[in-house]
Design a protein around this motif. Sequence first.
Motif, PDB file in Angstrom:
ATOM      1  N   ASN A  48      -1.076   3.354  -1.569  1.00  0.00           N
ATOM      2  CA  ASN A  48      -0.975   1.943  -1.963  1.00  0.00           C
ATOM      3  C   ASN A  48      -1.660   0.879  -1.669  1.00  0.00           C
ATOM      4  OD1 ASN A  48       0.283  -0.299  -2.879  1.00  0.00           O
ATOM      5  ND2 ASN A  48       1.695  -0.589  -1.132  1.00  0.00           N
ATOM      6  N   THR A  49      -1.980   1.024  -0.345  1.00  0.00           N
ATOM      7  CA  THR A  49      -3.013  -0.187   0.198  1.00  0.00           C
ATOM      8  C   THR A  49      -4.448   0.437   0.450  1.00  0.00           C
ATOM      9  OG1 THR A  49      -0.983  -0.796   1.461  1.00  0.00           O
ATOM     10  CG2 THR A  49      -3.075  -1.563   2.217  1.00  0.00           C
ATOM     11  N   THR A  50      -4.463   1.425   1.121  1.00  0.00           N
ATOM     12  CA  THR A  50      -5.905   1.954   1.340  1.00  0.00           C
ATOM     13  C   THR A  50      -6.758   2.223   0.198  1.00  0.00           C
ATOM     14  OG1 THR A  50      -5.103   2.803   3.543  1.00  0.00           O
ATOM     15  CG2 THR A  50      -7.230   3.333   3.146  1.00  0.00           C
ATOM     16  N   LEU A  51      -6.219   3.032  -0.546  1.00  0.00           N
ATOM     17  CA  LEU A  51      -6.803   3.261  -2.119  1.00  0.00           C
ATOM     18  C   LEU A  51      -6.852   2.383  -2.779  1.00  0.00           C
ATOM     19  CD1 LEU A  51      -5.806   7.169  -2.213  1.00  0.00           C
ATOM     20  CD2 LEU A  51      -8.102   6.223  -1.254  1.00  0.00           C
ATOM     21  N   PRO A 212      14.297   6.132   9.621  1.00  0.00           N
ATOM     22  CA  PRO A 212      13.702   5.270  10.196  1.00  0.00           C
ATOM     23  C   PRO A 212      12.736   5.651  11.699  1.00  0.00           C
ATOM     24  CG  PRO A 212      16.167   4.984  10.507  1.00  0.00           C
ATOM     25  CD  PRO A 212      15.561   5.950   9.491  1.00  0.00           C
ATOM     26  N   LEU A 213      13.349   6.805  12.283  1.00  0.00           N
ATOM     27  CA  LEU A 213      12.605   7.424  13.302  1.00  0.00           C
ATOM     28  C   LEU A 213      11.306   8.022  12.819  1.00  0.00           C
ATOM     29  CD1 LEU A 213      12.656   8.634  16.089  1.00  0.00           C
ATOM     30  CD2 LEU A 213      13.758  10.663  15.308  1.00  0.00           C
ATOM     31  N   GLY A 214      11.132   8.887  11.656  1.00  0.00           N
ATOM     32  CA  GLY A 214      10.116   9.296  11.138  1.00  0.00           C
ATOM     33  C   GLY A 214       8.939   8.178  10.774  1.00  0.00           C
ATOM     34  N   ALA A 215       9.589   7.036  10.049  1.00  0.00           N
ATOM     35  CA  ALA A 215       8.783   5.971   9.711  1.00  0.00           C
ATOM     36  C   ALA A 215       8.328   5.130  10.752  1.00  0.00           C
ATOM     37  CB  ALA A 215       9.564   5.057   8.974  1.00  0.00           C
ATOM     38  N   ASN A 216       8.821   4.997  12.012  1.00  0.00           N
ATOM     39  CA  ASN A 216       8.379   4.429  13.159  1.00  0.00           C
ATOM     40  C   ASN A 216       7.197   5.181  13.764  1.00  0.00           C
ATOM     41  OD1 ASN A 216      10.380   2.026  12.770  1.00  0.00           O
ATOM     42  ND2 ASN A 216      11.679   3.182  14.010  1.00  0.00           N
ATOM     43  N   ILE A 217       7.413   6.359  13.845  1.00  0.00           N
ATOM     44  CA  ILE A 217       6.616   7.385  14.544  1.00  0.00           C
ATOM     45  C   ILE A 217       5.291   7.304  13.894  1.00  0.00           C
ATOM     46  CG2 ILE A 217       5.881   9.785  14.824  1.00  0.00           C
ATOM     47  CD1 ILE A 217       9.054  10.318  15.450  1.00  0.00           C
ATOM     48  N   GLY A 218       5.305   7.071  12.227  1.00  0.00           N
ATOM     49  CA  GLY A 218       4.143   7.164  11.298  1.00  0.00           C
ATOM     50  C   GLY A 218       3.382   5.792  11.663  1.00  0.00           C
ATOM     51  N   ASP A 219       4.333   4.762  11.851  1.00  0.00           N
ATOM     52  CA  ASP A 219       3.548   3.252  11.959  1.00  0.00           C
ATOM     53  C   ASP A 219       2.969   3.276  13.143  1.00  0.00           C
ATOM     54  OD1 ASP A 219       4.190   2.237   9.441  1.00  0.00           O
ATOM     55  OD2 ASP A 219       6.409   1.421  10.248  1.00  0.00           O
ATOM     56  N   TRP A 220       3.519   3.883  14.191  1.00  0.00           N
ATOM     57  CA  TRP A 220       3.061   3.848  15.682  1.00  0.00           C
ATOM     58  C   TRP A 220       1.551   4.643  15.541  1.00  0.00           C
ATOM     59  CZ3 TRP A 220       3.592   8.119  19.487  1.00  0.00           C
ATOM     60  CH2 TRP A 220       2.850   7.730  20.882  1.00  0.00           C
ATOM     61  N   LEU A 221       1.642   5.776  14.874  1.00  0.00           N
ATOM     62  CA  LEU A 221       0.409   6.332  14.905  1.00  0.00           C
ATOM     63  C   LEU A 221      -0.691   5.709  14.302  1.00  0.00           C
ATOM     64  CD1 LEU A 221       1.812  10.038  14.547  1.00  0.00           C
ATOM     65  CD2 LEU A 221       0.752   8.969  16.709  1.00  0.00           C
ATOM     66  N   ALA A 222      -0.446   5.214  12.997  1.00  0.00           N
ATOM     67  CA  ALA A 222      -1.331   4.643  11.983  1.00  0.00           C
ATOM     68  C   ALA A 222      -1.728   3.269  12.285  1.00  0.00           C
ATOM     69  CB  ALA A 222      -0.718   4.832  10.556  1.00  0.00           C
ATOM     70  N   SER A 223      -0.932   2.473  12.764  1.00  0.00           N
ATOM     71  CA  SER A 223      -1.074   0.979  13.108  1.00  0.00           C
ATOM     72  C   SER A 223      -2.428   0.824  13.996  1.00  0.00           C
ATOM     73  CB  SER A 223      -0.070   0.291  13.492  1.00  0.00           C
ATOM     74  OG  SER A 223       1.226   0.285  12.712  1.00  0.00           O
ATOM     75  N   PHE A 241      -4.566   7.500   6.576  1.00  0.00           N
ATOM     76  CA  PHE A 241      -5.152   8.855   6.165  1.00  0.00           C
ATOM     77  C   PHE A 241      -4.843  10.088   7.131  1.00  0.00           C
ATOM     78  CE2 PHE A 241      -8.757  11.632   5.506  1.00  0.00           C
ATOM     79  CZ  PHE A 241      -8.267  12.314   4.201  1.00  0.00           C
ATOM     80  N   THR A 242      -5.621   9.839   8.490  1.00  0.00           N
ATOM     81  CA  THR A 242      -5.429  10.574   9.322  1.00  0.00           C
ATOM     82  C   THR A 242      -3.886  11.023  10.055  1.00  0.00           C
ATOM     83  OG1 THR A 242      -7.344   9.823  10.462  1.00  0.00           O
ATOM     84  CG2 THR A 242      -6.135  10.979  11.811  1.00  0.00           C
ATOM     85  N   THR A 243      -2.946   9.875  10.015  1.00  0.00           N
ATOM     86  CA  THR A 243      -1.836  10.511  10.358  1.00  0.00           C
ATOM     87  C   THR A 243      -1.012  11.208   9.056  1.00  0.00           C
ATOM     88  OG1 THR A 243      -1.491   8.195  11.276  1.00  0.00           O
ATOM     89  CG2 THR A 243       0.605   9.433  10.581  1.00  0.00           C
ATOM     90  N   SER A 244      -1.446  10.802   7.849  1.00  0.00           N
ATOM     91  CA  SER A 244      -0.841  11.782   6.656  1.00  0.00           C
ATOM     92  C   SER A 244      -1.295  13.332   6.861  1.00  0.00           C
ATOM     93  CB  SER A 244      -1.145  10.996   5.286  1.00  0.00           C
ATOM     94  OG  SER A 244      -0.531   9.849   5.231  1.00  0.00           O
ATOM     95  N   LEU A 245      -2.790  13.321   7.018  1.00  0.00           N
ATOM     96  CA  LEU A 245      -3.184  14.370   7.103  1.00  0.00           C
ATOM     97  C   LEU A 245      -2.692  15.393   8.310  1.00  0.00           C
ATOM     98  CD1 LEU A 245      -5.543  15.794   5.385  1.00  0.00           C
ATOM     99  CD2 LEU A 245      -7.058  15.140   7.362  1.00  0.00           C
ATOM    100  N   ILE A 246      -2.677  14.835   9.416  1.00  0.00           N
ATOM    101  CA  ILE A 246      -1.914  15.810  10.815  1.00  0.00           C
ATOM    102  C   ILE A 246      -0.643  16.142  10.324  1.00  0.00           C
ATOM    103  CG2 ILE A 246      -0.904  15.110  12.702  1.00  0.00           C
ATOM    104  CD1 ILE A 246      -3.571  13.426  13.547  1.00  0.00           C
ATOM    105  N   PHE A 247       0.215  15.309   9.864  1.00  0.00           N
ATOM    106  CA  PHE A 247       1.660  15.695   9.476  1.00  0.00           C
ATOM    107  C   PHE A 247       1.760  16.520   8.246  1.00  0.00           C
ATOM    108  CE2 PHE A 247       2.406  12.429  12.525  1.00  0.00           C
ATOM    109  CZ  PHE A 247       3.652  12.792  13.009  1.00  0.00           C
TER     110      PHE A 247
END
Length: 432
Positions: A48-51, A212-223, A241-247
Amino acid sequence: MTTPTTAVTAQGAMGSRLLNKVPEVTVWFWIIKILCTTVGESLADYINTTLGFGLTNTMLLFTAVFAVVLTIQFRTKRYNPFPYWLTVVVVSVTGTLYTDMLTDQQHVPLWLSSTVFSVLLALVFGVWWLRERTLSIHSITTFPREAFYWLAVLVTFALGTATGDWTLELTNWTPAQSVFVPLGLIASITALWKFGANPVLSFWLAYILTRPLGANIGDWLASPKVATSPGEPVGLGLGTFTTSLIFLGAILATVIYLSVSRRDVAEAHETTHEQSVTTDARKERIALGAFGLIAAATVALMIWAHNQPHVTCDPTGQSETMPACPKAALSSSQTAAAVAKYQKLTQTAIAQDQAGTAAASHATVQKMRDDWDADATSLQAVNKTTWTLLDNQMDAVLKAYAIDHGNIQPAPAAEQKQQLNVLLGDLKRHRF
């Protein structure tokens, strides 16, 4: 957490010869479920945002993909790790996007969307129970039960997204701090399940909270490591991108392992012939009371955190979880600079249209939209009449580009150019 099963009704037992369509609820189930929810947050943000694909386009894309993968999943005769977990990944992104559409495009308050999704989930469970007399995922052996199951999963992802974002809005916690709330609640649910709480209720409560647990982990890694504006989340700076690729890699590795080991597949007899389980009614009542106390304590924690001093508005106007701060009127020189900026952006988009670079023109108009929204309150304070006139034409440009206008298709390049020329003329002719 594993969930003992309840007795199957005669209708469910005789209605299909399908084997169970979902995995056994083992520790692997919860690991991969959290991985999927993290991808749901980071991948949606990346596309949505980066691309720059846009929220509406991303939502429509994943709705179509969800329909395809769900069809594939329905056509399987028993649980198969690849189509099942692919469907979970896609539904995690889709559910996230539905909530984001309500929040960002329709400006529905998070408390309202959380309430609506809660009621919708209760209705899904209610109809499911009335028809099938069981909500156990160990009984997904007929088409109707599988349909109810995936509908419930979709709503839980949307609900988890809304409640998770609402928590951040109320508390202004960082993603790292916010991880501990759903994590603590899941640990409490697990302890009560072991004590004797209703297994089906325990399962679905934990299932909702993994979002919300997974979303917060994702935001913490990506922000980013440093906030781009007051109130924006900070984290490890890996990027979406990197967070998505890792998971996604972790999900693929786990699915391959489960496909080979079959650690999450029960024996055929056990999956098609559920056994009655003797439960302790007294312990279930005690656990239900404990669930109520935990819910009350969580509400009290949210109220306390909300009342602590913290930033309550975003001066940039670009935060997803906070309202924009009121802005003072611009000085005459600042107003002139702002108008010149929009003239330049409009001229750039026109030149890009003439060069046939539609994607670049679309990106320029999106940037103009973002800057216009950020400057809105300051320009309105200078001259609201002029701002309203220009805002209406800005909206006509956005409509021609199909930006923020639902399911409409982009207008031909000639019409886009025409609307841009009208906007450029208005910017030169009308003064703040």
